[in-house]
Design an enzyme around this catalytic site. Structure first.
Site, PDB file in Angstrom:
ATOM      1  N   SER A 128      19.231 -44.004 156.608  1.00  0.00           N
ATOM      2  CA  SER A 128      19.281 -42.842 157.494  1.00  0.00           C
ATOM      3  C   SER A 128      18.044 -42.804 158.246  1.00  0.00           C
ATOM      4  CB  SER A 128      19.026 -41.683 156.792  1.00  0.00           C
ATOM      5  OG  SER A 128      20.315 -41.396 155.798  1.00  0.00           O
ATOM      6  N   HIS A 181      13.978 -39.323 157.696  1.00  0.00           N
ATOM      7  CA  HIS A 181      14.772 -39.039 159.152  1.00  0.00           C
ATOM      8  C   HIS A 181      13.743 -38.730 160.340  1.00  0.00           C
ATOM      9  CE1 HIS A 181      18.648 -37.482 156.659  1.00  0.00           C
ATOM     10  NE2 HIS A 181      18.331 -38.715 156.534  1.00  0.00           N
TER      11      HIS A 181
END
Length: 295
Positions: free
Chosen positions: A191, A242
């Site tokens: 991610s 993230h």
């Protein structure tokens, strides 16, 4: 008696002309010659030229004098996004390895601060190769994002620059996790790299004066999911991975996209090496602080 005219002298027989054969395939007869070197070439070796045909060696020699086409941001023009396909293939193989080893492989490659502090620095990058073995959707979501966005960025930056954006985005997410996550937290997933790709797509769109509302919406929605979903469901999502990936990918892509045209390749090398150096220093500072606190 009648006299017979003398018969003409016998001419020696002329040897038959040897049938030429291809210089690369001696078992193939041919009457076609390369327009540059004049060596005989068979149909398998013929390469179309402005006039007639040329042999493979002459074509290769001629291509060395031709300036290679470059993408908008200085990379070589990419026809097949091989780096993207390689990332997807390796990630799929690692996931299979996780299943076969009862996720022992995932534990060995995950981002885990105690492991990094003990010198297992590879975890900072290999985290992007492992996913939640009990949740295939985790792998499918990241894999789909890479499959859709990767070729676009690879064609914009070229193989090497795109690989740098991907890997350094993953590293950036791990570095922020190293600094802000609880020490015993283990993190898996690509991610961070995917968020870095989101940021890079935004930068490329702005640089080319394209409509970036779509990618802006995607970034906003994914950030909202990152912070809201854990609060309402208890599901753990690594916001540090993230955000760290997004910031790293965006800044590095900006350095590549807005580099001066003059000596652009040098500027790109400096940007990539500089980003790696900054992240490495942050890792060293953090691990030293953790070790000092433990001691």
């Amino acid at each position: 008696m009648t006299s017979q005219p003398p018969s003409p002298p016998q001419q020696p027989e002329q040897p038959a002309e040897a049938v030429p054969t291809c210089y690369r395939h001696p078992d193939k007869e041919t009457w076609v010659r390369c327009q540059r070197c004049e060596r005989p070439i068979c149909p398998d070796c013929m390469r179309d030229a402005s006039v007639g045909f040329q042999c493979p060696e002459c074509v290769a020699e001629g291509n060395t004098a031709i300036r290679q086409a470059r993408s908008t941001f200085g990379g070589r023009v990419v026809s097949t996004p091989i780096v993207t396909y390689a990332i997807l293939a390796i990630t799929a193989l690692v996931f299979g390895g996780q299943l076969l080893t009862d996720n022992a492989l995932g534990g060995a490659l995950a981002m885990w601060t105690p492991g990094v502090v003990n010198g297992e620095y590879y975890r900072l990058v290999t985290v992007a190769l492992v996913h939640d073995a009990g949740n295939p959707l985790h792998l499918l979501f990241n894999g789909w994002a890479i499959f859709v966005i990767g070729p676009y960025l690879e064609r914009a930056f070229g193989h090497l620059r795109y690989a740098a954006v991907y890997l350094l985005s993953a590293l950036g997410g791990s570095v922020l996790s190293l600094w802000l996550d609880p020490l015993t937290t283990a993190t898996v997933g690509a991610s961070g790299a995917v968020f870095g790709m989101f940021g890079a797509v935004f930068v490329v769109g702005r640089r080319l004066n394209l409509d970036v509302r779509g990618i802006t919406l995607i970034i906003g929605l994914n950030l909202a999911i990152t912070f809201v979903l854990p609060a309402i469901s208890g599901l753990r999502i690594s916001w540090t991975g993230h955000v760290g990936g997004l910031v790293t990918g965006t800044l590095l892509a900006a350095a590549l996209a807005y580099a001066p045209t003059r000596n652009r390749a040098l500027w790109h090398v400096l940007a990539i090496v500089g980003a790696l150096a900054v992240l490495a220093v942050l890792v060293m500072v953090r691990t030293s602080a953790i070790l000092a606190g433990v001691s």
